[in-house]
Each structure stands twice: as C-alpha cells, then as structure tokens.
Scaffold this motif. Sequence first.
Motif, PDB file in Angstrom:
ATOM      1  N   GLY A  34      11.505  -1.129   4.130  1.00 33.78           N
ATOM      2  CA  GLY A  34      11.639  -1.769   2.830  1.00 33.78           C
ATOM      3  C   GLY A  34      10.701  -2.936   2.584  1.00 33.78           C
ATOM      4  N   ARG A  35       9.848  -3.258   3.553  1.00 27.98           N
ATOM      5  CA  ARG A  35       8.947  -4.395   3.353  1.00 27.98           C
ATOM      6  C   ARG A  35       7.753  -4.049   2.462  1.00 27.98           C
ATOM      7  NH1 ARG A  35       6.856  -5.544   8.745  1.00 27.98           N
ATOM      8  NH2 ARG A  35       7.834  -3.593   9.395  1.00 27.98           N
ATOM      9  N   ASP A  36       7.276  -5.035   1.701  1.00 28.84           N
ATOM     10  CA  ASP A  36       6.070  -4.863   0.892  1.00 28.84           C
ATOM     11  C   ASP A  36       4.838  -4.760   1.788  1.00 28.84           C
ATOM     12  OD1 ASP A  36       7.513  -5.089  -1.447  1.00 28.84           O
ATOM     13  OD2 ASP A  36       7.064  -7.227  -1.734  1.00 28.84           O
ATOM     14  N   PHE A  37       3.922  -3.940   1.381  1.00 31.48           N
ATOM     15  CA  PHE A  37       2.685  -3.707   2.145  1.00 31.48           C
ATOM     16  C   PHE A  37       1.561  -3.482   1.142  1.00 31.48           C
ATOM     17  CE2 PHE A  37      -0.550  -1.299   4.214  1.00 31.48           C
ATOM     18  CZ  PHE A  37      -0.495  -1.581   5.572  1.00 31.48           C
ATOM     19  N   PHE A  38       0.364  -4.030   1.393  1.00 36.44           N
ATOM     20  CA  PHE A  38      -0.782  -3.881   0.490  1.00 36.44           C
ATOM     21  C   PHE A  38      -2.050  -3.560   1.278  1.00 36.44           C
ATOM     22  CE2 PHE A  38       2.214  -6.965  -1.177  1.00 36.44           C
ATOM     23  CZ  PHE A  38       2.442  -6.508  -2.472  1.00 36.44           C
ATOM     24  N   TYR A  39      -2.741  -2.509   0.867  1.00 39.26           N
ATOM     25  CA  TYR A  39      -4.106  -2.272   1.348  1.00 39.26           C
ATOM     26  C   TYR A  39      -5.068  -3.018   0.439  1.00 39.26           C
ATOM     27  CZ  TYR A  39      -2.405   1.763   4.044  1.00 39.26           C
ATOM     28  OH  TYR A  39      -1.752   2.582   4.923  1.00 39.26           O
ATOM     29  N   LEU A  40      -6.008  -3.755   1.028  1.00 36.45           N
ATOM     30  CA  LEU A  40      -7.136  -4.291   0.269  1.00 36.45           C
ATOM     31  C   LEU A  40      -8.380  -3.609   0.826  1.00 36.45           C
ATOM     32  CD1 LEU A  40      -4.925  -6.728   0.162  1.00 36.45           C
ATOM     33  CD2 LEU A  40      -6.870  -8.032  -0.723  1.00 36.45           C
ATOM     34  N   ASP A  41      -8.879  -2.644   0.096  1.00 38.27           N
ATOM     35  CA  ASP A  41     -10.011  -1.854   0.573  1.00 38.27           C
ATOM     36  C   ASP A  41     -11.322  -2.324  -0.021  1.00 38.27           C
ATOM     37  OD1 ASP A  41      -8.898   0.220   2.329  1.00 38.27           O
ATOM     38  OD2 ASP A  41      -7.743   0.798   0.542  1.00 38.27           O
TER      39      ASP A  41
ATOM     40  N   MET B  47      -6.493   0.670 -10.829  1.00 35.27           N
ATOM     41  CA  MET B  47      -5.799  -0.109  -9.804  1.00 35.27           C
ATOM     42  C   MET B  47      -4.418  -0.497 -10.315  1.00 35.27           C
ATOM     43  SD  MET B  47      -7.380  -3.085  -7.419  1.00 35.27           S
ATOM     44  CE  MET B  47      -7.148  -4.615  -8.291  1.00 35.27           C
ATOM     45  N   ALA B  48      -3.560  -0.771  -9.350  1.00 35.30           N
ATOM     46  CA  ALA B  48      -2.185  -1.178  -9.677  1.00 35.30           C
ATOM     47  C   ALA B  48      -2.179  -2.434 -10.535  1.00 35.30           C
ATOM     48  CB  ALA B  48      -1.415  -1.432  -8.380  1.00 35.30           C
ATOM     49  N   GLU B  49      -1.119  -2.549 -11.315  1.00 30.63           N
ATOM     50  CA  GLU B  49      -0.938  -3.768 -12.125  1.00 30.63           C
ATOM     51  C   GLU B  49      -0.084  -4.752 -11.334  1.00 30.63           C
ATOM     52  OE1 GLU B  49      -1.843  -4.617 -15.434  1.00 30.63           O
ATOM     53  OE2 GLU B  49      -3.274  -2.992 -15.112  1.00 30.63           O
ATOM     54  N   PHE B  50      -0.418  -6.047 -11.437  1.00 32.60           N
ATOM     55  CA  PHE B  50       0.364  -7.060 -10.730  1.00 32.60           C
ATOM     56  C   PHE B  50       0.908  -8.092 -11.702  1.00 32.60           C
ATOM     57  CE2 PHE B  50      -2.534  -5.291  -7.589  1.00 32.60           C
ATOM     58  CZ  PHE B  50      -1.623  -4.910  -6.620  1.00 32.60           C
ATOM     59  N   ALA B  51       1.951  -8.791 -11.266  1.00 32.66           N
ATOM     60  CA  ALA B  51       2.645  -9.741 -12.134  1.00 32.66           C
ATOM     61  C   ALA B  51       1.736 -10.875 -12.578  1.00 32.66           C
ATOM     62  CB  ALA B  51       3.872 -10.301 -11.408  1.00 32.66           C
TER      63      ALA B  51
ATOM     64  N   ALA C  19     -12.754  -6.597  -9.079  1.00 32.79           N
ATOM     65  CA  ALA C  19     -12.440  -5.453  -9.946  1.00 32.79           C
ATOM     66  C   ALA C  19     -13.308  -4.262  -9.588  1.00 32.79           C
ATOM     67  CB  ALA C  19     -12.629  -5.841 -11.418  1.00 32.79           C
ATOM     68  N   GLU C  20     -14.555  -4.533  -9.186  1.00 36.16           N
ATOM     69  CA  GLU C  20     -15.474  -3.434  -8.896  1.00 36.16           C
ATOM     70  C   GLU C  20     -15.473  -3.016  -7.434  1.00 36.16           C
ATOM     71  OE1 GLU C  20     -20.156  -2.385  -9.857  1.00 36.16           O
ATOM     72  OE2 GLU C  20     -19.170  -4.105 -10.791  1.00 36.16           O
ATOM     73  N   HIS C  21     -15.191  -3.987  -6.513  1.00 37.83           N
ATOM     74  CA  HIS C  21     -15.442  -3.711  -5.085  1.00 37.83           C
ATOM     75  C   HIS C  21     -14.243  -3.817  -4.162  1.00 37.83           C
ATOM     76  CE1 HIS C  21     -19.744  -3.436  -5.816  1.00 37.83           C
ATOM     77  NE2 HIS C  21     -19.674  -4.559  -6.532  1.00 37.83           N
ATOM     78  N   ILE C  22     -13.110  -4.244  -4.676  1.00 35.81           N
ATOM     79  CA  ILE C  22     -11.918  -4.326  -3.805  1.00 35.81           C
ATOM     80  C   ILE C  22     -10.765  -3.611  -4.501  1.00 35.81           C
ATOM     81  CG2 ILE C  22     -10.249  -5.841  -2.649  1.00 35.81           C
ATOM     82  CD1 ILE C  22     -12.441  -7.992  -2.552  1.00 35.81           C
ATOM     83  N   ARG C  23     -10.240  -2.620  -3.848  1.00 38.47           N
ATOM     84  CA  ARG C  23      -9.130  -1.867  -4.417  1.00 38.47           C
ATOM     85  C   ARG C  23      -7.838  -2.254  -3.699  1.00 38.47           C
ATOM     86  NH1 ARG C  23      -8.810   2.866  -7.322  1.00 38.47           N
ATOM     87  NH2 ARG C  23      -6.759   3.890  -7.226  1.00 38.47           N
ATOM     88  N   ILE C  24      -6.858  -2.666  -4.465  1.00 38.36           N
ATOM     89  CA  ILE C  24      -5.577  -3.049  -3.869  1.00 38.36           C
ATOM     90  C   ILE C  24      -4.557  -1.964  -4.135  1.00 38.36           C
ATOM     91  CG2 ILE C  24      -3.748  -4.788  -3.750  1.00 38.36           C
ATOM     92  CD1 ILE C  24      -5.716  -6.886  -4.627  1.00 38.36           C
TER      93      ILE C  24
END
Lengths: 416, 416
Positions: free
Chosen positions: A27-34, A1-5, A14-19
């Motif tokens: 140019g806007r930020d966008f995030f999938y939470l799967d 998974m991506a690293e965040f600040a 960590a096991e069940h939600i992928r961001i």
Amino acid sequence: MAEFANYVPGPYAAEHIRITPTTLADGRDFFYLDDDPEYVSGAKTRELEDPRPLAYRFANQLNAAGEEVPYAAPEMRRDPLTGDWIPMATARMNRPITAGPGATATGNPLAARKPGDPYQDNEVPDTDYNVVVFENRFPSMVRVPGRSEAVDYVDGNPLWERRLAAGRCEVICFDPDENGLPADLPVRRLRTVVEAWAFRTAEISTMEGIEQIFPFENHGQEIGVSLAHPHGQVYCYPFIAPKMESELKHTEAYFERTGGNLLKDIMNAEIEAGERVVMRNHSWVAYVPAAARWPLEVHVAPVRDVLTLDQLDDQERWDLAQMYSTLLKRGNAFFDKGDGKGMDLPYIAAWHQAPIHDARREHYRLNLQFFSFRRAANKIKYLAGSESGMAAWISDTTPELIARRFHELGPIDIDD
Amino acid sequence: MAEFANYVPGPYAAEHIRITPTTLADGRDFFYLDDDPEYVSGAKTRELEDPRPLAYRFANQLNAAGEEVPYAAPEMRRDPLTGDWIPMATARMNRPITAGPGATATGNPLAARKPGDPYQDNEVPDTDYNVVVFENRFPSMVRVPGRSEAVDYVDGNPLWERRLAAGRCEVICFDPDENGLPADLPVRRLRTVVEAWAFRTAEISTMEGIEQIFPFENHGQEIGVSLAHPHGQVYCYPFIAPKMESELKHTEAYFERTGGNLLKDIMNAEIEAGERVVMRNHSWVAYVPAAARWPLEVHVAPVRDVLTLDQLDDQERWDLAQMYSTLLKRGNAFFDKGDGKGMDLPYIAAWHQAPIHDARREHYRLNLQFFSFRRAANKIKYLAGSESGMAAWISDTTPELIARRFHELGPIDIDD
C-alpha cells in the motif's frame, strides 16, 4: 504524464523526466522518475505491479502470544524539559541492515528486482530504474488511516504530551548501480535527483499535518548508514524540528530588527569577505560558514531569493546538480591518506527549507548544509559529552582552514 | 589541608579525603584527592614537583616559518543562524590518542609517573595517586592571562561575533588503574570522585567569566574516547550551553505558569507513575524519562531540592556514589550477546546543574542525564541526518521497554 496535486514540471522536466506513480503491494506510494529516453518517449513502459505477497502495511499484527493486535504506529512524546517532540518507532528495530558490522541482511532492498527473484525485500517492482522515490517500509513517522491524531498524555499526566507521529518518511534511490557513489553519478542523473527533491517538496506540502519537509543524504558506514546503495531520504515532520526552530527564531528576530533576510545577508557577507567562499556558479554560492561547527562544513545558498526546493527554476536546478556533483567530488578529495587519491567521505547533506505553514517562513531562505564527521584521514569527530549532552559543539579547526583546503582542490568558479 | 576560595569539605571529606594542590611544569593547576589513609593522615606526603621540562603553556610558539608567534588561544564565534557560540581550538588537532583505530600515541598520559621515566606525556608528578584533577593540556576553552576577552567581529562584520573562548577544561582521573572500568571501582573510590565534582564546582563557581560548569564522563571507544584510562572531564563554558538554555527556558516558563519546579515535578510524576523508575535510595531517584531520546537513557534526580553538586550533603554524596556504581554495573549488563555476561557499555554521563549567574538558576534543579549510543549488542545508534542536521531525535524503542530491562536486572530499592 500523470497529474499531481501541486507539482508542475518545468520545461526541462516536462520533456526529459517522466514520473510514473504506482503503489507497492503493502500500500505504500512509489514513483519512478525516468530520464532514460525510451521511458520518457513512451517507447518502453514500466512494470507497475509489485509481485510480493506483502500484507497491507497497517493491517493488524500478531503479538508474541499469537493474538491479533492493531498496527503499532509510531507515536511521539514531547520532552517537557526542552519542548522537543521525540518520535518513537519500535518497529524500526527490525529493519534490515546490509552494511557495516551489525549487518543483519544480505540482499539489497534498494536494487531493482531481478527477473524471477521472489526476494521480499526488493522494493522496486521493475527490473531496472533511473531514480525512484517511495515511502519507507520502516517509517519513524507515518499517518495511519482512521487512527486518531489527538494529543493525549502519557500516564494521564499533562506534563507528558503524546500523539501519533503522523509524519512521512520517503526514500530516494539515486541510481540503480548499488556500487556507485553519488559523487560519481553523471550530472544529468543528479539533475533527476534534484527534480525528485522538488517534486516531493511540492507534493508533500499539500498533505495534511506536515509542518517541515527535510530532504537529506546520509553517506558512509562511519555514520551508520545501514544500506550502502546510493540513496537519500525525505523526513516530513509533523512539527518544526528543533534546529529549524532555532534558525526561524533568529531569522525572524533579524527581520524584525533590520527588515532584512538573515540568510541572504549572511550569503552576501560571505561573498564580501571572500576568504571562505569555496565555489560559485550562476545560481549558487558555496561557503564555509564563519562559525562552522564541523571539521568539514559547507553551506550552499541560491543567489536568488528562494524559500523551497520546488521554487527553483530550470537553470537553478541544473546549476545545483553541477554544484552538488563538484561538492561531492571535492569532499572525497578533501582528506588525503598520503597517496593523493582522497577517500570516500562520510557526509550528511541536509536541506533546510522554509517550513510549510509557520508564519515565519517568508523570512527564511533555502540552504543546503553539508558536513562531515571526518576530521582527518584516520580520525572521526564523535559527538561526545559536550555535543550530545549539552548541544555545545567544539571545533578542532577553523572555517578558514577548511576553506583553504577547498581552494587547493579547485577553482572557485565552477561554471562550464 | 589547603584552604580554598569556596570549597568547604563536609564531615566525611574533612576526615577521609585530603586535597593537595600543586602546579604542573607548564603552569596548569593540579589537585590530588587522596582517600588512602597514609596520605590522609600525613604519614606520607605527595611529590609535588613535575619533573618535565615543559615550556610555560601560554608562551610564544614557533610557526611553520620558524618565527615566534603568540600562543594560539582558542577563540569562539557565535553562529548568527542559531545564536550558539562555537569554540574553535586548532591546537587540539595534535592531542595524543591512545585508543581506537586513529591512535597516535602509545603511552598513557593519565597514568602515574613511573620512577625514572622521562616520558613527557605523564601528567601526574607522583608515582601513585587515588583521584586527581588537573587542567587539560589541550583545552578547547581557556582563559589566557593578559589576553583581551572583548567581543570583536570576524572580518569586521557584526553578523559574526567573536571572542576568546575564556572557559576552562579539567580532567578527573578516577583511579590509577588504567585497565579498570568505572563500573568496577569500589564505592569508596567513587565517593572521592563525587567529592571531586563538588570540589571543582565550588571552586570554579568563583572564577571570573564562567557561566556553566559541566562535569561529564565519556566512556567507550565507540563514542571516540581517545584515552581508555577511567576518567571524566569538567567543561566550564563562558556561556550557557544550548541544551541548558533550552532547559532553563522551559523550567522558567513552568515556574511562571505554575509556581512549581519543573524538574521536581517531573521526578514526582515519575515516582507516581512508577513504571519507569529503575532505582531508588534514600537520597536519589533514577528513572527513564517519559520522553527518552536515546536507546538507553536514565535520569538521576536528588530527592531534596539541590541546585548544584557542591550543595549535596554527606549522605547524598555517599548515596550518589552507590547509585552511580549500581547504574554503571546495570548498564554493563543491559545488552546481552547471548552469553549472559553483558558488555562494556559505551555511555555519556552528563551533569546538568544550575548555571552560576543566570537569574533563572533558582528554578532549575540538579540532575544527571546518563545515556548510551548502543541500541543492541551489535548495533550503535548513530546521529545521522535527523539528529545531526535537524536536532530531531528519533527513538527506536520506548522508555517503558528500557525500564523493563532495568527491572529484570535488579531491584528498584538499592539501599543497603
């Protein structure tokens, strides 16, 4: 998974939600939470490219005379009579409204993109999703790269401070089904929404200039929700909002006087009094506050001392998803048209969390303030002269009557 | 004319407005303010007896079990988290609503009594009137003879102060025509309404326990007005309302810092800046404040230093009636459906006057805050998460755009 600040997922996430982060065409930020196992396992991957031909969001714009002018960033001015900052965002006048009598658009910008659909208001690049978060296309507050954030004065008069409304506005879509109600979502999906609140709180806390992070949900056309799709928002103010300022003043004064935490002592006093407690589970207590101002009002407090949503541990996040689900279901059953079926309750769910930098933050405590304007099956409480003009709330009911109705609707202990 | 404790009519009112007090069948105060020459001259007199068989308003009542219980007086509780007092008036749940989708009654209690009509909700004993003022039948605050006003605690917990909501709620009917709009009343009738504001302010100032007198007008079904008849209200709080408290804090701090009056300096700064001034006459200035929070907002300030409505002299009262009339007319013309006819504007007109006993009163200054929830011909601004949950107002427009529209609608100088 991506690293965040700043965001660190707990064991469940960590096991069940992928961001998966991406960037929209403008140019806007966008995030999938799967939380769909296929995406979490990596068996499927996200289409990240936004196919829309959108201009960079801060690009120069054409004015009425056809001349190129700089992006009209929202500014804010401080009301000298109250000290309140008022963000002013003229660009929001043109935002699409797809619900209610003032509807100006027919598409649903929060729906996933239909394959081959060029519709420019679909905000999700992929053709399905679980939960997504992205920056609002029509923000009332936004930081603009390269734009000065210094205070100046309206008409050069020091009575009138003005500066860029350099905050941030995000949208959280709770589910891809545009006709679903948040009350009807599976607890597992709400658990992902809770993760989104924690994720955004952690990440935005490190952004320059933000003082308070306010996740909230407006639900119902009766309170002017312009998009019916189940969603919430995160307003990130570059100031402490007036209501939070009032609460911080009181929690700090209480600490100085007693050494205690006012919000914790209120929760414990409600537990001791008992009559207004409407739900409990292992991690949370829900009560109608003894001085409730709305016709339906419930505050939800964590049992453990917690300042912000990202401090919640795994069990607290699960227990919150369960509590939120039960609260929404009972909210929909609260008012009865006489057929025993309840009704889709208009509500506001407002997260009060410790501010980011304010020195008084340690004596605050996370709490959810849930309330409705509805005061009967066929009546709405309006904010008229006393409330809108003088900020003096008048209640037509009592906290004990509100609590009694919740007690009719189900047991206090909602642990499985 | 009757003698009053504190109210002294000016030269115009002494000659042209006759005030006749009486008492309604249930014991409430009632006042006729007549500007009809026949009543003023004494050629006609008022029928003072209320023919309704109403019980004394504070009499014991029957509960659901048929037992006699004491009158359920509104109480108020102090929210420990904000310090705000919240009046709670369960009896208001049953008040009649004759306008809008939740209507529960068909009669108009503010109409004059029809000869021979036994309808118990007609509040005016006589069969005609000009302007009347009376105590609200369903008050959210009221002093109850013989009832203790001491503070005690909800559930015995000192976190939760509680006491009788010993304030006062009055209703002012502006005109007998139930279909008339305040904007269409003759200036002469509005002059009598201004006299009613001054009269009630003078009289209520001497009543024990009242801290702030708040005359206001709610207009329009869109903001929940339950009676369409043209009328206003006077809320008399036994506390300083939160918004007034915030304003007093800022006017006092400004005085301590500069020796000046903040409200006067704001008015002068608006005059100097010029762009946001929308109307002026000899005694009053109307401007869109530089940090306006509503989609339509105008503040009206007296040119002379005045603390309260009863301090206005004759010319100021006439000039106010004229200014109010023009403001309402231009308000109705402000939003356009495209046919150039304007529309009946929903609005709140809120009088901010110096509180009665608070030591900071001398550094305050009378002002009217007029605003609307309407943000376009087909759109309403709703108070959603940010406003209702955090008291953080977000504007979708700018004060200069609001002022520009007023400038299109008529000249700034409205003197005859």
